[in-house]
Design a protein around this motif. Structure first.
Motif, short mmCIF file in Angstrom:
data_model
loop_
_atom_site.label_atom_id
_atom_site.label_comp_id
_atom_site.label_asym_id
_atom_site.label_seq_id
_atom_site.Cartn_x
_atom_site.Cartn_y
_atom_site.Cartn_z
N GLU A 40 -7.95 9.16 -1.11
CA GLU A 40 -8.23 7.94 -0.36
C GLU A 40 -7.07 6.95 -0.46
OE1 GLU A 40 -10.75 6.03 2.31
OE2 GLU A 40 -10.99 8.01 1.40
N VAL A 41 -6.53 6.81 -1.65
CA VAL A 41 -5.41 5.88 -1.85
C VAL A 41 -4.19 6.32 -1.05
CG1 VAL A 41 -3.74 5.02 -3.55
CG2 VAL A 41 -6.18 5.06 -4.11
N ILE A 42 -3.85 7.61 -1.12
CA ILE A 42 -2.66 8.11 -0.42
C ILE A 42 -2.80 7.93 1.09
CG2 ILE A 42 -1.34 10.21 0.14
CD1 ILE A 42 -1.89 11.11 -2.77
N LEU A 43 -3.96 8.29 1.64
CA LEU A 43 -4.15 8.22 3.09
C LEU A 43 -4.22 6.78 3.59
CD1 LEU A 43 -6.69 11.15 3.50
CD2 LEU A 43 -4.26 11.16 4.09
N ARG A 44 -4.89 5.91 2.84
CA ARG A 44 -4.96 4.50 3.24
C ARG A 44 -3.59 3.82 3.13
NH1 ARG A 44 -9.95 1.42 3.11
NH2 ARG A 44 -11.73 2.83 3.26
N CYS A 45 -2.82 4.19 2.13
CA CYS A 45 -1.48 3.61 1.99
C CYS A 45 -0.60 4.00 3.18
CB CYS A 45 -0.84 4.05 0.68
SG CYS A 45 -1.38 3.07 -0.75
N GLN A 46 -0.72 5.25 3.65
CA GLN A 46 0.07 5.63 4.81
C GLN A 46 -0.31 4.80 6.03
OE1 GLN A 46 1.58 9.49 5.48
NE2 GLN A 46 1.05 9.53 7.64
N GLU A 47 -1.61 4.55 6.20
CA GLU A 47 -2.04 3.70 7.32
C GLU A 47 -1.41 2.31 7.24
OE1 GLU A 47 -6.28 3.57 7.25
OE2 GLU A 47 -6.52 5.71 7.71
N LYS A 48 -1.18 1.83 6.02
CA LYS A 48 -0.59 0.50 5.82
C LYS A 48 0.93 0.53 5.70
CE LYS A 48 -4.71 -1.38 3.55
NZ LYS A 48 -4.98 -2.52 4.46
N GLY A 49 1.54 1.71 5.95
CA GLY A 49 2.99 1.77 5.98
C GLY A 49 3.65 2.08 4.66
N LEU A 50 2.95 2.79 3.78
CA LEU A 50 3.55 3.21 2.49
C LEU A 50 3.32 4.71 2.32
CD1 LEU A 50 4.84 2.62 -0.29
CD2 LEU A 50 2.50 2.29 -1.16
N ILE A 51 4.39 5.44 2.11
CA ILE A 51 4.30 6.89 1.96
C ILE A 51 4.19 7.25 0.48
CG2 ILE A 51 5.47 9.10 2.30
CD1 ILE A 51 6.82 7.85 4.76
N LEU A 52 3.06 7.86 0.13
CA LEU A 52 2.83 8.48 -1.17
C LEU A 52 2.52 9.95 -0.91
CD1 LEU A 52 0.49 5.68 -2.57
CD2 LEU A 52 2.89 6.02 -3.20
N PHE A 53 2.34 10.73 -1.99
CA PHE A 53 2.05 12.14 -1.77
C PHE A 53 1.31 12.69 -2.98
CE2 PHE A 53 3.43 16.51 -0.29
CZ PHE A 53 2.94 16.37 1.00
N TRP A 54 0.94 13.97 -2.88
CA TRP A 54 0.17 14.64 -3.92
C TRP A 54 1.08 15.47 -4.82
CZ3 TRP A 54 -1.07 14.17 1.21
CH2 TRP A 54 -2.30 13.58 1.53
N LEU A 55 0.53 15.91 -5.95
CA LEU A 55 1.14 16.95 -6.76
C LEU A 55 0.37 18.24 -6.54
CD1 LEU A 55 1.95 15.12 -10.13
CD2 LEU A 55 3.37 15.36 -8.09
N LEU A 56 1.02 19.36 -6.79
CA LEU A 56 0.44 20.65 -6.39
C LEU A 56 -0.86 20.99 -7.11
CD1 LEU A 56 3.51 23.02 -5.99
CD2 LEU A 56 1.86 22.38 -4.24
N PHE A 57 -0.89 20.83 -8.41
CA PHE A 57 -2.02 21.36 -9.18
C PHE A 57 -2.91 20.27 -9.78
CE2 PHE A 57 1.48 24.60 -10.25
CZ PHE A 57 1.27 25.28 -9.06
N GLU A 58 -2.42 19.04 -9.84
CA GLU A 58 -3.18 17.95 -10.47
C GLU A 58 -3.68 17.00 -9.39
OE1 GLU A 58 -5.30 15.93 -12.01
OE2 GLU A 58 -4.40 16.81 -13.82
N GLY A 59 -4.95 17.18 -9.04
CA GLY A 59 -5.51 16.44 -7.92
C GLY A 59 -5.65 14.95 -8.14
N CYS A 60 -5.63 14.51 -9.38
CA CYS A 60 -5.81 13.08 -9.67
C CYS A 60 -4.50 12.30 -9.60
CB CYS A 60 -6.42 12.91 -11.07
SG CYS A 60 -8.09 13.58 -11.21
#
Length: 398
Positions: free
Chosen positions: A342-362
């Motif tokens: 939720e944080v990553i997707l909402r941040c992209q909507e607000k103009g900030l690019i974050l991303f995930w790590l492969l094996f650690e979902g948190c």
């Protein structure tokens, strides 16, 4: 999302982010609607100097005016590749003085594994649980995450796994072991640092049994942890280093480095022990040289640690349980993968690019360009805190 993107270009997941990119400059990416996004990911650690860095761009343009690909790797002396390998050697501890240039990090891992087997004349390879070293068949064989390997078996035989930072497991390294492959800082597992002199103890065990210690510097390398390479933080010298991502300033490249005595074994018995058509490509090598020169001739590496302190001071929120990692290789950890998504997707909507790590979902990936400014860090962290307040409110109302 551009429908042709889905129809004609093979995808890696069912739900790509799908931003249509117009251009990118510095720490920002712009979409085709001219909306700008602050980039806290840097192409997954690849764009060390941000986007369109003038020194890197000029090096590419200058080389294009001279020559591009002329001959398969290792036959002709091409000055950008020679100068780059010479500079790398000058910055590494002995006996790490000879570099083989390849096309990607995963190919660097392949070459490193082959070299370990060639040097020792043994077959066993040891990697870590939750390790990620690339996605070709050899690199996948030393990936410590069965869910991602299952569909592609059989893979390389004689591969065993230990747990990162578990000293008892070091007894599994024996006189049958060709190479022990470790990420200097585990990436996909959640930016886990070695502790209690773990890498020094691996080094000692490898020396005792004659195994090659291979360190994967594909993510930590090229200044991201405050040193040129991550292993330089831990008072250890490996036998082989694999590198990639950030070395090219956004261009596709990889390399592995070892001693001359070891690397020269790839030239005989058999000849062409490792070969690549486009490795050492003069345009790519020019970009690498410009990137490395910029890193070592400026204060970027030292500033990385100050920027880490700023990130840690600003990213304080009840949803953040801890921040893992070092320098500009950071992973704020939330309580659940759902919160992180939720944080990553909402941040992209607000103009900030974050991303995930492969094996650690948190984990939330924060690996911005080393050139990011303090003002940009403050801007991005303010967006993250704003989004986390929104997410916390939603959680509280459920």
């Amino acid at each position: 999302m551009n429908p042709d993107f889905i129809k004609y270009q093979a995808q890696t997941s069912p739900y790509p982010l799908g931003m249509e990119v117009s251009h990118a400059v510095g720490s920002y990416i712009y979409d085709t609607n001219n909306k700008k996004y602050l980039d806290f990911v840097a192409g997954v650690s690849a764009c060390t100097l941000g986007h369109q860095h003038p020194r890197v761009n000029q090096a590419i343009k200058d080389q294009l005016d001279k020559y591009s690909h002329v001959m398969v790797y290792g036959e002709y002396s091409q000055s950008p590749a020679v100068a780059y390998c010479k500079l790398i050697a000058s910055l590494l501890p002995a006996p790490l003085n000879k570099t083989y240039l390849v096309n990607s990090g995963t190919e660097a891992i392949e070459g490193s594994l082959k070299l370990a087997r060639r040097v020792t004349e043994r077959s066993q390879l040891i990697s870590c649980h939750n390790a990620y070293h690339g996605n070709t068949m050899g690199s996948m064989s030393v990936m410590g995450f069965e869910e991602r390997k299952q569909a592609f078996r059989p893979l390389l035989p004689d591969v065993d796994f230990i747990t990162f930072n578990n000293e008892e497991d070091l007894l599994k390294i024996t006189t049958k072991t060709a190479g022990v492959l470790l990420e200097t800082i585990q990436g996909g597992a959640g930016f886990i640092e070695p502790f209690n002199d773990y890498l020094k103890k691996v080094r000692q065990r490898c020396t005792e049994v004659g195994a090659m210690m291979i360190l994967d510097e594909i993510q930590p390398g090229f200044g991201r942890t405050g040193k040129l390479f991550g292993f330089q933080n831990y008072d250890v010298v490996p036998d082989i280093i694999a590198m990639g991502k950030g070395m090219g300033g956004g261009m596709p490249v990889g390399a592995f480095t070892a001693s001359s005595a070891m690397m020269d074994l790839l030239t005989e018995n058999p000849k062409l022990g490792h070969i690549t058509t486009f490795g050492g490509h003069p345009v790519i090598a020019s970009a690498c040289l410009a990137t490395l020169q910029e890193i070592i001739e400026t204060d970027l590496m030292q500033e990385t640690l100050e920027k880490e302190k700023l990130f840690r001071s600003l990213l304080v929120h009840p949803l953040i349980q801890e921040i893992r990692g070092k320098g500009l290789m950071l992973a704020p950890m939330t309580k659940s993968a759902d919160i992180t998504n939720e944080v990553i997707l909402r941040c992209q909507e607000k103009g900030l690019i974050l991303f995930w790590l492969l094996f650690e979902g948190c984990a939330i990936r924060i690996t911005p360009p080393l050139t990011i400014s303090e003002e940009e860090i403050r801007e991005g962290c303010a967006t993250m805190i704003e989004v986390m307040n929104e997410v916390a409110l939603i959680i509280g109302n459920q």
